[in-house]
Write a protein that holds these residues in place. Structure first.
Motif, PDB file in Angstrom:
ATOM      1  N   LEU A 147     142.197  41.136  19.106  1.00  0.00           N
ATOM      2  CA  LEU A 147     140.935  41.856  19.253  1.00  0.00           C
ATOM      3  C   LEU A 147     139.810  40.827  19.376  1.00  0.00           C
ATOM      4  O   LEU A 147     139.574  40.048  18.458  1.00  0.00           O
ATOM      5  N   SER A 173     135.936  39.805  19.514  1.00  0.00           N
ATOM      6  CA  SER A 173     134.689  40.372  19.022  1.00  0.00           C
ATOM      7  C   SER A 173     133.555  39.415  19.337  1.00  0.00           C
ATOM      8  O   SER A 173     133.655  38.220  19.084  1.00  0.00           O
ATOM      9  N   SER A 192     123.148  40.450  16.421  1.00  0.00           N
ATOM     10  CA  SER A 192     123.463  41.787  15.915  1.00  0.00           C
ATOM     11  C   SER A 192     122.390  42.304  14.971  1.00  0.00           C
ATOM     12  O   SER A 192     121.532  41.552  14.521  1.00  0.00           O
ATOM     13  N   ASP A 227     125.308  46.400  12.181  1.00  0.00           N
ATOM     14  CA  ASP A 227     126.438  45.912  12.964  1.00  0.00           C
ATOM     15  C   ASP A 227     127.162  44.783  12.231  1.00  0.00           C
ATOM     16  O   ASP A 227     128.384  44.668  12.333  1.00  0.00           O
ATOM     17  N   VAL A 233     131.127  44.605  11.495  1.00  0.00           N
ATOM     18  CA  VAL A 233     132.003  43.443  11.698  1.00  0.00           C
ATOM     19  C   VAL A 233     132.762  43.144  10.404  1.00  0.00           C
ATOM     20  O   VAL A 233     133.957  42.832  10.426  1.00  0.00           O
ATOM     21  N   VAL A 286     135.655  45.399  10.231  1.00  0.00           N
ATOM     22  CA  VAL A 286     136.747  44.984  11.122  1.00  0.00           C
ATOM     23  C   VAL A 286     137.487  43.803  10.496  1.00  0.00           C
ATOM     24  O   VAL A 286     138.725  43.767  10.474  1.00  0.00           O
ATOM     25  N   MET A 294     141.710  39.079  14.717  1.00  0.00           N
ATOM     26  CA  MET A 294     140.341  39.239  15.225  1.00  0.00           C
ATOM     27  C   MET A 294     139.866  37.872  15.684  1.00  0.00           C
ATOM     28  O   MET A 294     139.984  36.892  14.949  1.00  0.00           O
ATOM     29  N   GLU A 299     136.654  35.736  16.840  1.00  0.00           N
ATOM     30  CA  GLU A 299     135.187  35.811  16.810  1.00  0.00           C
ATOM     31  C   GLU A 299     134.537  34.696  17.624  1.00  0.00           C
ATOM     32  O   GLU A 299     133.479  34.202  17.262  1.00  0.00           O
ATOM     33  N   HIS A 317     137.225  33.037  23.972  1.00  0.00           N
ATOM     34  CA  HIS A 317     137.307  34.370  24.579  1.00  0.00           C
ATOM     35  C   HIS A 317     137.744  34.273  26.041  1.00  0.00           C
ATOM     36  O   HIS A 317     138.560  35.057  26.516  1.00  0.00           O
ATOM     37  N   GLN A 374     135.643  43.950  21.710  1.00  0.00           N
ATOM     38  CA  GLN A 374     134.547  44.676  21.054  1.00  0.00           C
ATOM     39  C   GLN A 374     133.280  43.873  21.315  1.00  0.00           C
ATOM     40  O   GLN A 374     133.083  42.795  20.758  1.00  0.00           O
ATOM     41  N   LEU A 419     127.517  48.980  20.787  1.00  0.00           N
ATOM     42  CA  LEU A 419     128.893  48.472  20.740  1.00  0.00           C
ATOM     43  C   LEU A 419     129.674  49.100  21.886  1.00  0.00           C
ATOM     44  O   LEU A 419     129.619  50.324  22.080  1.00  0.00           O
ATOM     45  N   ARG A 449     133.618  49.141  23.318  1.00  0.00           N
ATOM     46  CA  ARG A 449     135.012  48.728  23.103  1.00  0.00           C
ATOM     47  C   ARG A 449     135.771  48.900  24.405  1.00  0.00           C
ATOM     48  O   ARG A 449     135.753  49.976  25.001  1.00  0.00           O
TER      49      ARG A 449
END
Ligand SMILES: NC(=O)c1ccc[n+]([C@@H]2O[C@H](COP(=O)([O-])OP(=O)(O)OC[C@H]3O[C@@H](n4cnc5c(N)ncnc54)[C@H](OP(=O)(O)O)[C@@H]3O)[C@@H](O)[C@H]2O)c1
Ligand SMILES: [Zn+2]
Length: 394
Positions: A7, A9, A29, A33, A37, A40, A170, A172, A178, A191, A231, A233
């Motif tokens: 995932l 984020s 954010s 939010d 996070v 999550v 997750m 980050e 990413h 996300q 947000l 997704r």
């Protein structure tokens, strides 16, 4: 090879930046939010960030809510998710908060990076305990895992899954991380929080860099307004199985044409080159006509013979062949179109449709297409594919 659910984020400015260039971390954010996070984070087995983010933001990467931590403990989970970072150099400040907060940590790095990390004293385990607090120390241990000369994301994810038992990961950021996971088709969910501000500085880190994204057109799973941010997704539509980018098609087909030029000359058969490439751009095998002293072997046949029939990547792979795969042949029981179908390959890119020189009316593309295989002809490469065959009758 099983991987955790991955995932991604991130929070991003309206102009696509992850941060500004100032020394302080830019808060994109909203407070609500950040709490989302946190939720999550509490739901995952591990949280991963790049070494660039450790350096730039010096984050602690904790579950901040005591209730969420208590719920994890009650469920038999460690109080904090495993913290994971990734570095090629292994050169991360041992004083960074990442190492000194939360529970267990793991650094994935290269062989060279592992030497550097150990020299910096980043690896710790329960045996380092000098004060009898070995249990507490074990829960804080940092594992340094070298993954070879280069860092391979599939090996990393397999290690997290198989050795660390991570089922939900997750990620980050930052942007380099990413981008690699999405271009390699390894992300299961994105996300993304869009923050209503502009950074306006081309030196600032961008969320996504250039690359051959293996994510297809993403499916929008949800939009949620959280104070002044939104947000979104998303789910990549075909992780790891999307079509290769056009630039890659040209690259691999050009290589197939180069291989064709390496064939031992023949007056009775074409000179052809072929490459089998996985959907993430990994070359699985290559071959050319009459390779290895076999006077009748075809390029696609030679290349496929070097693949493992059980390799799951074949289903998403592309065969690049300078000449269209043959539909009929006298020298072997199965023509190349059949071998491609039997290998489970679903995509073929070629430069040149087979002329009537040896087998009139041969239609390998038709045979493949009839079985649902996508056949792409890139005529820009036709002259190069023909070059080693000029001496043959037309
Ligand atoms: N807004 C957000 O949601 C958010 C989230 C995270 C980060 N950020 C921002 O993003 C910026 C940092 O992002 P970044 O893209 O520069 O860094 P990054 O993605 O966090 O980390 C990049 C580093 O990770 C290591 N690495 C990544 N891929 C590797 C590979 N394939 N092989 C070996 N090493 C690899 C390298 O470390 P070595 O240099 O040690 O080799 C590389 O320099 C910061 O400004 C931070 O504030 C924002
Ligand atoms: Zn053939």
């Amino acid at each position: 090879m099983p991987h955790p659910y991955v995932l991604l984020s991130a929070a991003v400015s309206l102009d696509g930046y992850l941060d500004d260039t100032g020394p302080e971390r830019l808060l994109l954010s909203s407070p609500a939010d950040f709490d989302r996070v946190d939720e999550v984070r509490a739901s995952v087995d591990a949280i991963l960030i790049g070494a660039g983010t450790v350096r730039a933001d010096n984050p602690r990467l904790l579950v901040n809510s005591p209730e969420r931590r208590a719920a994890r403990t009650a469920a038999g989970l460690p109080e904090y998710p495993l913290k994971v970072t990734v570095s090629g150099t292994g050169d991360i400040d041992p004083a960074a908060q990442f190492w000194h907060t939360g529970g267990e940590k793991v650094l994935y790095t290269t062989d060279k990076g592992a030497e550097r990390a150990r020299a910096l004293g980043l690896a710790t385990d329960a045996t380092d305990a000098t004060d009898g607090a070995s249990a507490a120390n074990a829960a804080n241990a940092t594992d340094v895992v070298p993954l070879g000369a280069d860092l391979d994301w599939r090996r990393l994810l397999t290690h997290l899954h198989d050795v660390r038992g991570v089922r939900r990961l997750m990620v980050e950021g930052g942007g380099l991380i990413h981008t690699q996971l999405l271009t390699q088709g390894l992300a299961d969910e994105l996300q993304l929080v869009l923050a209503p501000l502009f950074v306006g500085d081309s030196e600032a880190p961008r969320l996504f860099g250039p690359g051959g994204y293996q994510s297809g057109r993403l499916r929008l799973l949800e939009t949620r307004r959280i104070e002044d941010v939104v947000l979104m997704r998303y789910e990549p539509t075909a992780p790891g199985t999307g079509p290769l980018p056009v630039a890659a098609d040209h690259h691999w087909l050009a290589l197939a044409c180069e291989l064709a030029a390496e064939c031992p000359p023949s007056d009775t058969a074409f000179s052809v080159g072929a490459v089998v490439v996985a959907s993430d751009g990994t070359e699985l095998a290559r071959g050319h006509s009459r390779e290895g002293g076999d006077p009748v072997v075809h390029a696609e046949e030679a290349a496929l013979a070097k693949t493992d029939p059980a390799d799951p990547r074949l289903a998403g792979a592309t065969v690049y062949s300078s000449l269209e795969p043959c539909a009929r042949r006298a020298s072997r029981p199965a023509p190349c179109a059949r071998l491609i179908l039997d290998a489970g390959v679903r995509r073929v890119v070629t430069a040149w449709r087979e002329p009537d020189t040896f087998v009139p009316g041969a239609d390998g593309s038709g045979v493949l297409a009839a079985d649902g295989v996508e056949v792409v002809v890139l005529p820009e490469h036709e002259e190069r594919a023909k070059a080693p065959n000029r001496h043959l009758p037309h």
